[in-house]
Scaffold this motif. Sequence first.
Motif, PDB file in Angstrom:
ATOM      1  N   GLY A 142      -2.447 -20.103 -54.991  1.00 13.62           N
ATOM      2  CA  GLY A 142      -1.039 -19.745 -54.970  1.00 13.62           C
ATOM      3  C   GLY A 142      -0.146 -20.894 -54.575  1.00 13.62           C
ATOM      4  O   GLY A 142      -0.341 -22.028 -55.045  1.00 13.62           O
TER       5      GLY A 142
ATOM      6  N   THR B 114      -0.242 -14.445 -63.045  1.00 14.55           N
ATOM      7  CA  THR B 114      -0.162 -15.902 -63.023  1.00 14.55           C
ATOM      8  C   THR B 114       1.088 -16.399 -63.725  1.00 14.55           C
ATOM      9  O   THR B 114       1.843 -17.211 -63.187  1.00 14.55           O
ATOM     10  CB  THR B 114      -1.411 -16.512 -63.686  1.00 14.55           C
ATOM     11  OG1 THR B 114      -2.573 -16.106 -62.955  1.00 14.55           O
ATOM     12  CG2 THR B 114      -1.336 -18.031 -63.689  1.00 14.55           C
TER      13      THR B 114
ATOM     14  N   ARG C 173      -0.813 -15.556 -55.432  1.00  9.44           N
ATOM     15  CA  ARG C 173       0.097 -14.968 -56.418  1.00  9.44           C
ATOM     16  C   ARG C 173       0.194 -13.458 -56.212  1.00  9.44           C
ATOM     17  O   ARG C 173       1.267 -12.873 -56.366  1.00  9.44           O
ATOM     18  CB  ARG C 173      -0.387 -15.299 -57.827  1.00  9.44           C
ATOM     19  CG  ARG C 173      -0.258 -16.777 -58.185  1.00  9.44           C
ATOM     20  CD  ARG C 173      -0.793 -17.061 -59.578  1.00  9.44           C
ATOM     21  NE  ARG C 173      -0.592 -18.446 -59.949  1.00  9.44           N
ATOM     22  CZ  ARG C 173      -1.435 -19.424 -59.651  1.00  9.44           C
ATOM     23  NH1 ARG C 173      -2.556 -19.156 -58.949  1.00  9.44           N
ATOM     24  NH2 ARG C 173      -1.188 -20.670 -60.021  1.00  9.44           N
TER      25      ARG C 173
ATOM     26  N   VAL D  61       4.527 -15.382 -61.751  1.00 12.37           N
ATOM     27  CA  VAL D  61       4.783 -16.146 -60.534  1.00 12.37           C
ATOM     28  C   VAL D  61       4.983 -17.620 -60.859  1.00 12.37           C
ATOM     29  O   VAL D  61       5.922 -18.258 -60.363  1.00 12.37           O
ATOM     30  CB  VAL D  61       3.638 -15.964 -59.520  1.00 12.37           C
ATOM     31  CG1 VAL D  61       3.860 -16.848 -58.291  1.00 12.37           C
ATOM     32  CG2 VAL D  61       3.527 -14.507 -59.101  1.00 12.37           C
ATOM     33  N   ASP D  62       4.124 -18.196 -61.691  1.00 14.82           N
ATOM     34  CA  ASP D  62       4.220 -19.621 -62.009  1.00 14.82           C
ATOM     35  C   ASP D  62       5.550 -19.959 -62.663  1.00 14.82           C
ATOM     36  O   ASP D  62       6.166 -20.991 -62.361  1.00 14.82           O
ATOM     37  CB  ASP D  62       3.075 -20.040 -62.931  1.00 14.82           C
ATOM     38  CG  ASP D  62       1.722 -20.033 -62.231  1.00 14.82           C
ATOM     39  OD1 ASP D  62       1.691 -19.773 -61.016  1.00 14.82           O
ATOM     40  OD2 ASP D  62       0.704 -20.275 -62.890  1.00 14.82           O
TER      41      ASP D  62
END
Length: 244
Positions: free
Chosen positions: A234, A206, A186, A209-210
């Motif tokens: 990642g 987190t 990430r 990006v998620d």
Amino acid sequence: MQQSNTSAAQRILVVEDEPDIAALIAYQLTREGFRVETVESGTDALGSIYRSIPNLIILDRMLPGLSGDEVITRLRGDSETSSIPVLMLTAKREQEDRIEGFELGADDYLTKPFSPRELVLRVKAVLRRVQDAGAASGGRVLRAGPLRMDLASHRVLLEGRELILTPTEFRLLESLMERRGRTQSRKQLLERVWSYQSGISDRIQTRTVDMHVRRLRSKLGRVGGWIETVRGFGYRLVIPEGVE
């Protein structure tokens, strides 16, 4: 003041209902050589955007009538405006609000009160990322099965159908396709896609990006399943056997 290559001939739309803040932003950016237009409402912003597409939009979230959230949602849902870089402003300082801004498709996010110098630097950084992406593309086309990315025209085709991606989603997919089969953390994705080096908590890393990966998977349909989660680390793009 001498214009930099980044600011020369670039037009910025400032959407801010507080006149003092709008005037301050316009003053700072004009000093840097940008062409600046200011409007006070989301409705006026959409009217201006569709008359002449700006190079970047500075968008306050809390606007009278049509909110900044509604404006960016409309922009990201329209292929004509989905690739316009947006820097969002808000008076809210909680991490959740910053995450929400990125979830809506913002390219960067700044909380009030802010340093005028920081605002200028962030504007230039966003525009530089757009310029660098275009210069680095060199007309390249990335392919993965039915997925085709034309880096020069910023178009993504899936089985011949064009997908509407935000600039951030485009850069995320580009990073995954260029390094397909390789796991990227990430942190690495934040550096490559968002150009963030430090100062972001692990939680925001987190969530940011998620969330973008989830949105990208959804837009890619069955091909979205090719983006694999590497638990605790990642993501990577893995092309199934037999698919070229």
